[in-house]
Design an enzyme around this catalytic site. Structure first.
Site, PDB file in Angstrom:
ATOM      1  N   LYS A 121       0.848  -1.187   0.000  1.00 37.07           N
ATOM      2  CA  LYS A 121       0.000   0.000   0.000  1.00 37.07           C
ATOM      3  C   LYS A 121       0.883   1.236   0.000  1.00 37.07           C
ATOM      4  CE  LYS A 121      -1.617   2.900   2.882  1.00 37.07           C
ATOM      5  NZ  LYS A 121      -1.671   4.116   2.039  1.00 37.07           N
ATOM      6  N   GLU A 156       9.187   1.848  11.164  1.00 40.57           N
ATOM      7  CA  GLU A 156      10.191   2.917  11.039  1.00 40.57           C
ATOM      8  C   GLU A 156       9.406   4.216  11.101  1.00 40.57           C
ATOM      9  OE1 GLU A 156      11.787   5.968   9.745  1.00 40.57           O
ATOM     10  OE2 GLU A 156      11.982   5.023   7.774  1.00 40.57           O
ATOM     11  N   CYS A 179      12.730  11.692   7.709  1.00 33.76           N
ATOM     12  CA  CYS A 179      12.643  11.233   9.099  1.00 33.76           C
ATOM     13  C   CYS A 179      14.010  11.191   9.768  1.00 33.76           C
ATOM     14  CB  CYS A 179      11.967   9.876   9.159  1.00 33.76           C
ATOM     15  SG  CYS A 179      12.766   8.611   8.169  1.00 33.76           S
ATOM     16  N   GLU A 219       8.185  16.377  15.944  1.00 34.64           N
ATOM     17  CA  GLU A 219       8.684  16.282  14.580  1.00 34.64           C
ATOM     18  C   GLU A 219       7.897  17.240  13.693  1.00 34.64           C
ATOM     19  OE1 GLU A 219      10.069  12.733  11.630  1.00 34.64           O
ATOM     20  OE2 GLU A 219       8.015  12.619  12.364  1.00 34.64           O
TER      21      GLU A 219
END
Length: 503
Positions: A189, A264, A298, A398
């Site tokens: 996906k 992750e 990231c 973040e």
């Protein structure tokens, strides 16, 4: 700004219009099948705000078909000899090589990343990962014999691979290639935010002719397609890359079936510049890491830690370095940073910058407004705040945009404490006067990967997080082993000492 500022140069306009597409089918069981869903999303060029096309999203019916195909194909693919699997993976790498320039341009158009980055990461990395996976499975550790037993490595079965929008093909190949190499079948996906590259990858795999059901791709959102893949009883392992919030949802859905999950997730990487390190080299390297892909990375080092005695000097280097960076048309050869991926992402990052101003943080470069240049696009200036306290949201959360902070420390131990004072632990960087000095501090940093004295990305080094940055590892041998489970064959050797049964 250089060249055509934020507009896409005329010689690229025709190329982009040729890419305008309508995608309403998914790759399932070795063929393209029409979507059962009806919801459509528009794909927009973030540098021009022009429509590149639209895709129809799938629903749970599409997931059921893909998982069923993968489940039926799993036993045969697991028994396929390693040399045959490796040859097919190398064929995918060769097909991606032929399509390299096309894919790079496509990814620049839908993500807004500079064309040089697209050639290296978005189009180049998938070639590497498929070729590397072939090599790794050929060189994998053989079955191991221990006293009274043999230890085997076997595939899990069906792998659900859910991938993000910021490095769509890089992250997809990093999961799909080793999963297939290990003998698993895959249901993929991709992100519906940047979906076009996923179709190019599926077309390349289709051209090679993997057995039907070995690789399947269904486009959809996380709430519908992603959630069903994560919780499906016939999906044996879920490998997810994305936000920590979404990763927790995936893990929760998978937990009901007690299946393995590899996550992750987010990061808030510190760049620790020790007192003896050369600021002139370390600060620009940290800035380039933090702003990579317009900060939508990231593993970016978004917190620059310097000793307070050199804070003023570091700030001057930041101003000078950022002033020399080129933000603009991502197809222009000298552009280093392009737009953010979407208006929603632009507005999210703007909100953080305004929050920093409301907190009274000292702004060194940038700000919340689009750069003063003609044209459209989801651009933001490269922004750095200085002397930011550890409790600020700009330190603890973040942001995923071109916004960095400088933190001043009083001692090396204080630097380590500040580096570890976030819920994340994905990547970090340490600069020291010597390698040994940097390594000593790196050993105290709570992160899955630490770059020493400006070292760059190495796709053979295990990649993954501590704390809320995830579980599991990707890349290289360690990434391959994530998709293998261990089986022990215990023999009656007639005389070996046995421990009492338990478990």
């Amino acid at each position: 700004m250089h060249g055509n500022e934020h507009g896409t140069s005329p010689d690229h306009q025709d190329t982009l219009h040729k890419k305008t597409v309508h995608r309403d089918a998914f790759y399932v069981n070795g063929r393209w099948a029409p979507s059962h869903g009806t919801r459509q999303v528009v794909v927009t060029n973030p540098a021009t705000e022009e429509h590149l096309g639209y895709v129809t999203l799938g629903d749970v019916t599409d997931v059921e078909a893909a998982v069923d195909a993968a489940r039926r194909a799993a036993p045969g693919w697991a028994r396929t000899p390693v040399p045959e699997r490796a040859a097919l993976l190398r064929a995918v790498a060769a097909e991606l090589t032929v399509r390299h320039d096309e894919i790079a341009r496509l990814e620049t158009a839908e993500i807004g990343s500079p064309i040089g980055l697209s050639r290296r990461a978005h189009a180049g990395s998938p070639i590497y990962f498929f070729g590397s996976a072939a090599h790794l499975i050929e060189q994998a550790e053989p079955d191991r014999t221990i006293p009274g037993a043999t230890v085997l490595r076997e595939p899990y079965g069906v792998v659900g691979a859910i991938t993000p929008w910021n490095y769509p093909l890089h992250q997809s190949a990093a999961k799909i290639a080793p999963a297939l190499a290990a003998g698993n079948t895959v249901v993929h996906k991709p992100s519906e935010v940047t979906p076009l590259g996923a179709y190019a990858l599926a077309e390349a795999i289709d051209a090679v002719g993997l057995p039907p059901g070995v690789f399947n791709m269904v486009m959809g959102d996380g709430a519908t397609v992603g959630a069903r893949i994560a919780g499906h009883p016939d999906v044996d392992l879920v490998s997810f890359t994305g936000s920590t919030r979404a990763g927790i949802q995936v893990a929760t859905a998978a937990a009901a079936r007690a299946k393995k999950v590899s996550l992750e997730l987010g990061g808030k990487g510190p760049a620790v510049i020790l007192p003896g390190a050369a600021l002139e080299a370390a600060v620009p390297q940290a800035l380039r890491s933090g702003f990579l892909n317009s900060g939508q990375t990231c593993m970016a080092l978004t917190r620059i830690l310097v000793d307070r005695a050199r804070l003023t000097e570091a700030e001057a280097i930041v101003r000078e370095t950022v002033a020399g960076f080129v933000v603009g048309d991502p197809f222009a050869g000298d552009t280093q940073y392009g737009p953010l991926v979407s208006r929603a992402q632009q507005e999210s990052v703007q909100a953080y910058v305004r929050r920093g101003q409301q907190e009274g943080l000292r702004l060194l470069t940038g700000g919340p407004d689009r750069p003063p240049a003609p044209g459209r696009g989801y651009y933001l200036p490269l922004t750095v705040f200085s002397d930011v306290p550890h409790h600020s949201a700009l330190v603890t959360e973040e942001i995923f945009g071109p916004v960095l902070v400088i933190q001043a420390y009083e001692s090396v131990q204080d630097a380590v404490d500040l580096a570890n004072r976030t819920p994340y632990g994905l990547c970090a960087g340490v600069w020291g006067a010597t390698r040994s000095e940097a390594v000593e501090v790196a050993g105290q940093i709570q992160a899955g990967q630490v770059f020493i004295n400006g070292a760059g990305f190495n796709p053979e080094v295990p990649f993954g997080g501590y704390k809320r940055s995830g579980v599991g590892r990707e890349y290289g041998r360690y990434g391959l082993e994530e998709f293998q489970q261990i089986k022990g064959l215990v023999f009656d050797d007639g005389g070996a000492r046995r421990a009492p049964a338990g478990g």
